[in-house]
Design an enzyme around this catalytic site. Structure first.
Site, mmCIF file in Angstrom:
data_model
loop_
_atom_site.group_PDB
_atom_site.id
_atom_site.type_symbol
_atom_site.label_atom_id
_atom_site.label_comp_id
_atom_site.label_asym_id
_atom_site.label_seq_id
_atom_site.Cartn_x
_atom_site.Cartn_y
_atom_site.Cartn_z
ATOM 1 N N LYS A 11 0.857 -1.197 0.000
ATOM 2 C CA LYS A 11 0.000 0.000 0.000
ATOM 3 C C LYS A 11 0.890 1.244 0.000
ATOM 4 O O LYS A 11 1.985 1.199 -0.557
ATOM 5 C CB LYS A 11 -0.983 -0.045 1.180
ATOM 6 C CG LYS A 11 -1.723 -1.394 1.223
ATOM 7 C CD LYS A 11 -2.900 -1.427 2.121
ATOM 8 C CE LYS A 11 -3.549 -2.815 2.046
ATOM 9 N NZ LYS A 11 -4.780 -2.897 2.805
ATOM 10 N N HIS A 94 -8.308 -3.272 -6.184
ATOM 11 C CA HIS A 94 -8.262 -3.367 -4.718
ATOM 12 C C HIS A 94 -9.435 -2.569 -4.147
ATOM 13 O O HIS A 94 -9.804 -1.525 -4.691
ATOM 14 C CB HIS A 94 -6.929 -2.833 -4.194
ATOM 15 C CG HIS A 94 -6.726 -3.158 -2.738
ATOM 16 N ND1 HIS A 94 -7.323 -2.432 -1.741
ATOM 17 C CD2 HIS A 94 -6.042 -4.161 -2.136
ATOM 18 C CE1 HIS A 94 -6.999 -2.970 -0.565
ATOM 19 N NE2 HIS A 94 -6.217 -4.022 -0.779
ATOM 20 N N GLU A 166 -10.865 -10.454 -0.904
ATOM 21 C CA GLU A 166 -10.514 -9.641 0.259
ATOM 22 C C GLU A 166 -11.771 -9.011 0.839
ATOM 23 O O GLU A 166 -12.216 -7.953 0.363
ATOM 24 C CB GLU A 166 -9.538 -8.523 -0.143
ATOM 25 C CG GLU A 166 -8.228 -9.024 -0.703
ATOM 26 C CD GLU A 166 -7.112 -7.997 -0.514
ATOM 27 O OE1 GLU A 166 -6.071 -8.389 0.016
ATOM 28 O OE2 GLU A 166 -7.296 -6.822 -0.862
ATOM 29 N N GLY A 172 -7.026 -4.776 7.273
ATOM 30 C CA GLY A 172 -6.394 -3.862 8.217
ATOM 31 C C GLY A 172 -7.121 -3.752 9.545
ATOM 32 O O GLY A 172 -6.845 -2.857 10.337
ATOM 33 N N SER A 211 -6.174 -9.278 6.899
ATOM 34 C CA SER A 211 -5.583 -9.638 8.193
ATOM 35 C C SER A 211 -5.023 -11.061 8.212
ATOM 36 O O SER A 211 -5.150 -11.752 9.224
ATOM 37 C CB SER A 211 -6.592 -9.413 9.324
ATOM 38 O OG SER A 211 -6.977 -8.041 9.354
HETATM 39 P P1 13P Z 1 -4.176 -6.463 5.689
HETATM 40 O O1 13P Z 1 -3.365 -7.739 5.576
HETATM 41 O O2 13P Z 1 -3.399 -5.348 6.327
HETATM 42 O O3 13P Z 1 -5.501 -6.706 6.318
HETATM 43 O O4 13P Z 1 -4.461 -5.954 4.195
HETATM 44 C C1 13P Z 1 -4.974 -6.841 3.269
HETATM 45 C C2 13P Z 1 -4.953 -6.201 1.931
HETATM 46 O O5 13P Z 1 -5.705 -5.271 1.667
HETATM 47 C C3 13P Z 1 -3.997 -6.700 0.940
HETATM 48 O O6 13P Z 1 -4.250 -6.201 -0.301
#
Ligand code: 13P
Length: 249
Positions: A11, A94, A166, A172, A211
């Site tokens: 990110k 995303h 996702e 997150g 996560s």
């Molecule tokens: P996290 O692993 O921080 O939850 O993020 C997942 C994500 O959005 C990967 O693209």
């Protein structure tokens, strides 16, 4: 059998100094038996990442791309530019792009096509919000998101996709879909691929993201339709990212 794939999504994180430390620690911890892996970094760090990962099994990736080839599109980056930095993977769609940049499923499909035309692998992200899950719309939401891509691409291109499920509420937040919840959605995505083309359904890798951490990675990736992970926060710590890569063996 599908082999496992673990992809880090940095990110909007990093600095030249932090990247150098993180990448050198990751490279030092990989061995010949490691699962296939990649890091998708901010574009400005592609050159540094390309140099630091040269000769290592860890591949380079980007987090977004323009659907256009070139021209007057200020701020955009074309797929042909990413290729020049040895990018093999590009994340498209995303949930953060869909939510904050109003990207539609149709635009995401065009981006996936641009990535394929440039010879790279799109990682197409799909996922529902908590509101949508609570309303029982999970499968409808992810299936609409995937269908736009399947509609645009021919079978040979669909065979080259990676799809990442996702759930937005798990990104997150430290909340992870249980292995059973994730497997249920992955199985539905696999069935949708099968309805489109029986040939490719069993070969397209389906990653879970949201996560994923060292302590839940093994159980998630043990599910029959979970072929790896798309990792956010845990990809920023060498020890955690390596533990997830090793859990995928
Ligand atoms: P996290 O692993 O921080 O939850 O993020 C997942 C994500 O959005 C990967 O693209």
């Amino acid at each position: 059998m599908r082999s496992k794939l673990v992809v880090g999504n940095w990110k909007m994180n990093g600095s030249r100094a932090a990247n150098a430390e993180l990448l050198s620690n990751i490279v030092a911890g990989l061995d010949g038996a490691s699962a296939a892996c990649a890091v998708c970094v901010p574009c400005v760090y592609l050159h540094q990442t390309q140099e630091l990962l040269a000769g290592s099994p860890m591949k380079v990736g980007a987090q977004d791309v323009s659907d256009k080839a070139c021209g007057a599109f200020t701020g955009e980056v074309a797929a042909s530019m990413l290729v020049e930095y040895d990018c093999q993977y590009v994340i498209v769609g995303h949930s953060e792009r869909r939510a904050y940049h109003m990207e539609t499923s149709e635009l995401v499909a065009c981006k996936a096509e641009a990535v394929l035309r440039a010879g790279m692998t799109p990682i197409v992200c799909v996922g529902e919000t908590l509101e949508e899950r609570d309303a029982g719309q999970t499968n409808a939401v992810v299936s609409e998101q995937l269908e736009a891509v399947l509609k645009l691409l021919d079978e040979a291109d669909v065979a080259k996709l990676v799809v990442a499920y996702e759930p937005v509420w798990a990104i997150g937040t430290g909340k992870t879909a249980t292995p059973a919840m994730a497997q249920e959605v992955h199985a539905a995505l696999r069935a949708q691929l099968r309805a489109h083309s029986a040939e490719v359904a069993d070969t397209v890798p389906l990653l879970y993201g949201g996560s994923m951490k060292p302590d839940n990675a093994k159980e998630l990736m043990a599910q029959p339709d979970i072929d790896g992970g798309l990792i956010g926060g845990a990809a920023l710590k060498a020890a955690d990212f390596l533990a997830i890569i090793h859990a995928a063996r």
